[in-house]
Design a protein around this motif. Structure first.
Motif: not given
Length: 357
Positions: A290-314
């Motif tokens: 799950v990713r958030l699409k931001m107004a500036d075009g960037s994305e923020k990963a909330v959940e990821s199936t890749d354990p190495e990917e950094a997410t914004i969820a605690s």
């Protein structure tokens, strides 16, 4: 009770009645013979019943009104003294015949104090900061936390009203110069709505060193709680919701997005997973990206199936339920830092995109 029973059995085997007790019995028997009066069995029975009832009342009262080791030691000390009084045995004589005090069980600690300091919350996420003051001989650190903790609805702890989705109870900082005083943060991301103005109680049980390690050590035993009235403290508390029937690939078949709720402190997705066989849902890892699409075009990963990917969820939790013959997953994620919802234009769920603006 097994340990107590073993002590009673051992006591009954080793118990030696002092000579003074035999003399008293002989004198009573001699008096009975001289007066030819039958033994007052009813009165003795009443006396024994009264003593037993008094012991039960004392034991029940102390257990009801105190949850500390001090009370436990006090209860059994009173019980022991009542038994000694019944047999007419003094403290000195009791030591001679082996009725001693269990000194380890008699050692007790003062209670600890928990005070509410700050709270940050919206309708589904709560960050609660509390100040913990432990007994002077207890040293707080990162390994010391509570064995059981969480939130429940209402002004008192109630196991039936516990909110699911509790995340952590972590030490935030030690108070300068005080090894037994620190602030802790208790967090929850729940799939249940917490209404504004609703009474909520945070509860804590048994302060333990290394509770999840191989050798946990109980420091202070007890149950504590702090209650507060919920009020949304995040300035931008307007939720962005989108209901729809967006389909995405999931576990070899498809699932459907029924609802998206974005809050400054977290994201909740309601997903129809009826197409996936129930046994597969319970045996496989139903993780999604799950990713958030931001107004500036960037994305923020909330959940990821890749354990190495950094997410914004605690942290996150999945609740499964059935409704009208369909199965649903309710995914609730909590953000490490608040997100400006006005800057989020949409959400990617696996291979599909759900616009929010």
């Amino acid at each position: 009770m097994a340990k107590f029973d073993r002590k009673i059995k051992k006591l009954s085997k080793e118990f030696q009645v002092p000579e003074s007790y035999h003399r008293k019995v002989d004198e009573i028997l001699e008096t009975i013979r001289e007066n030819d009066v039958p033994a007052p069995r009813t009165k003795v029975s009443l006396r024994v019943a009264g003593i037993v009832a008094a012991c039960c009342i004392l034991l029940t009262g102390y257990l009801c009104f105190s949850g500390t080791v001090v009370a436990e030691a006090g209860v059994f000390e009173l019980f022991r003294q009542t038994i000694l009084d019944f047999f007419g045995i003094g403290e000195d004589e009791s030591q001679q015949i082996g009725i001693g005090r269990d000194k380890e069980r008699g050692v007790s600690r003062p209670d600890l104090l928990i005070e509410l300091q700050e709270k940050v919350m919206d309708s589904q996420n709560i960050y609660l900061m509390v100040k913990v003051t432990a007994p002077p001989d207890v040293e707080l650190n990162e390994k010391v936390t509570f064995d059981y903790f969480g939130f429940c609805k209402g002004s008192n702890y109630n196991a039936m009203d516990v909110l699911p989705g509790v995340r952590d109870c972590e030490l935030l900082e030690l108070l300068e110069g005080e090894k037994n005083m620190a602030t802790y943060v208790l967090t929850i991301s729940t799939d249940q709505q917490v209404e504004e103005g609703e009474e909520v109680t945070a509860f804590f049980k048994d302060l333990v060193r290394d509770p999840y390690g191989e050798d946990p050590q109980l420091l202070v035993e007890g149950m504590w709680s702090v209650s507060f009235t919920s009020s949304y403290t995040v300035s931008d508390d307007a939720a962005v919701e989108q209901a729809g029937d967006t389909v995405y690939s999931f576990m070899g078949t498809t699932a459907m997005v029924k609802d998206v709720k974005l809050l400054p402190l977290g994201l909740t997705l309601v997903l129809d997973v009826s197409n996936v066989p129930e046994e597969e849902l319970h045996t496989a890892n139903p993780g999604i990206t799950v990713r958030l699409k931001m107004a500036d075009g960037s994305e923020k990963a909330v959940e990821s199936t890749d354990p190495e990917e950094a997410t914004i969820a605690s942290g996150s939790s999945i609740a499964e339920y059935e409704e009208e013959g369909k199965r649903f997953h309710k995914l609730t994620s909590q953000f490490e830092e608040a997100v400006d919802t006005s800057q989020v234009v949409g959400v990617f769920i696996e291979d599909c995109y759900v616009p929010l603006m």
